[in-house]
Design an enzyme around this catalytic site. Structure first.
Site, PDB file in Angstrom:
ATOM      1  N   GLU A  36       0.840  -1.194   0.000  1.00  0.00           N
ATOM      2  CA  GLU A  36       0.000   0.000   0.000  1.00  0.00           C
ATOM      3  C   GLU A  36       0.879   1.250   0.000  1.00  0.00           C
ATOM      4  O   GLU A  36       1.382   1.643  -1.038  1.00  0.00           O
ATOM      5  CB  GLU A  36      -0.979  -0.050   1.179  1.00  0.00           C
ATOM      6  N   MET A  37       1.129   1.848   1.160  1.00  0.00           N
ATOM      7  CA  MET A  37       1.892   3.097   1.181  1.00  0.00           C
ATOM      8  C   MET A  37       3.393   2.872   1.331  1.00  0.00           C
ATOM      9  O   MET A  37       4.189   3.735   0.983  1.00  0.00           O
ATOM     10  CB  MET A  37       1.357   4.002   2.293  1.00  0.00           C
TER      11      MET A  37
END
Length: 232
Positions: A36-37
């Site tokens: 994700e991030m």
């Protein structure tokens, strides 16, 4: 992936329910996930700290300044503001008979009569309980492939054998916008998702026309989005 709209009404967060609050979701979740991030709190706080105007405004609300906990509290407060409940179905419940089409009304009746409402209920039409994936059949055996850690569901949190393959029931609000479906992303369309849920959760085969009517009902669950504007 499930929507962030109406997350304030969920009983817990992530498919396995490992976070019991939105603050914990932000603190422990997507930020550090490599898929994700893919970052960490040191990097995030350093970036935020370079914006002196933001830093001053933030400190007025949180005197202790920028920390993982205070930033998580701020983001959680924002997430709680993302309420989108005023959809056609909500207006119909309040007495507007024209808010739903005849097909959507038929879909709602089918949604109840087939038994979907046993798990997908409440203000968020789900998100408030857990259920085993494969009550009426072995979903994982039929899906094929290796059993992954993510497939174990709530078992990863509790260690109880009874929680193996148990997941949080997702909300159906905004579900028409959030393909693919299920914890493993294996259903690419809502039609496929409804058919699979009927087979493995209800032990039934739902005809294509009925599935289409149920999906039409799902479209009525999408509420109005709040207008998001950058702060001045």
């Amino acid at each position: 992936a499930p929507t962030v709209y109406n997350v304030a009404f969920h009983v817990s967060y992530f498919w396995d329910g490992r976070s019991e609050s939105l603050e914990d979701l932000v603190l422990e979740g997507p930020l550090q996930n490599p898929n994700e991030m893919d970052t960490d709190w040191d990097e995030v706080l350093a970036k935020l700290g370079r914006d002196q105007a933001l830093k001053r405004r933030f400190q007025r609300l949180f005197p202790e300044g920028l920390t993982p906990r205070t930033v998580s509290r701020a983001i959680a407060a924002f997430l709680r503001s993302l309420v989108a409940l005023d959809g056609p179905f909500d207006r119909w419940l309040r007495g507007d008979e024209q808010a739903l089409s005849e097909r959507q009304k038929r879909g709602y009746r089918l949604f109840k009569s087939y038994g979907c409402i046993a798990c997908h209920q409440g203000v968020n039409v789900g998100g408030n309980m857990y259920a085993s994936m494969g009550v009426m059949g072995d979903y994982f055996a039929d899906r094929g492939g290796e059993i992954t850690e993510a497939d174990l569901g709530r078992y990863n949190v509790t260690g109880r054998e009874s929680d193996r393959y148990v997941f949080k029931v997702p909300s159906l609000r905004m579900v028409v916008y959030t393909a693919p479906y299920f914890h493993d992303g294996s259903a690419q369309t809502l039609d496929e998702a409804v058919a699979v849920m009927a087979r493995y959760q209800l032990g039934r085969e739902i005809p294509a026309e009925d599935r289409a009517d149920i999906i039409a009902f799902f479209r009525s669950l999408a509420g109005r989005h709040p207008l998001l504007e950058a702060p001045q």
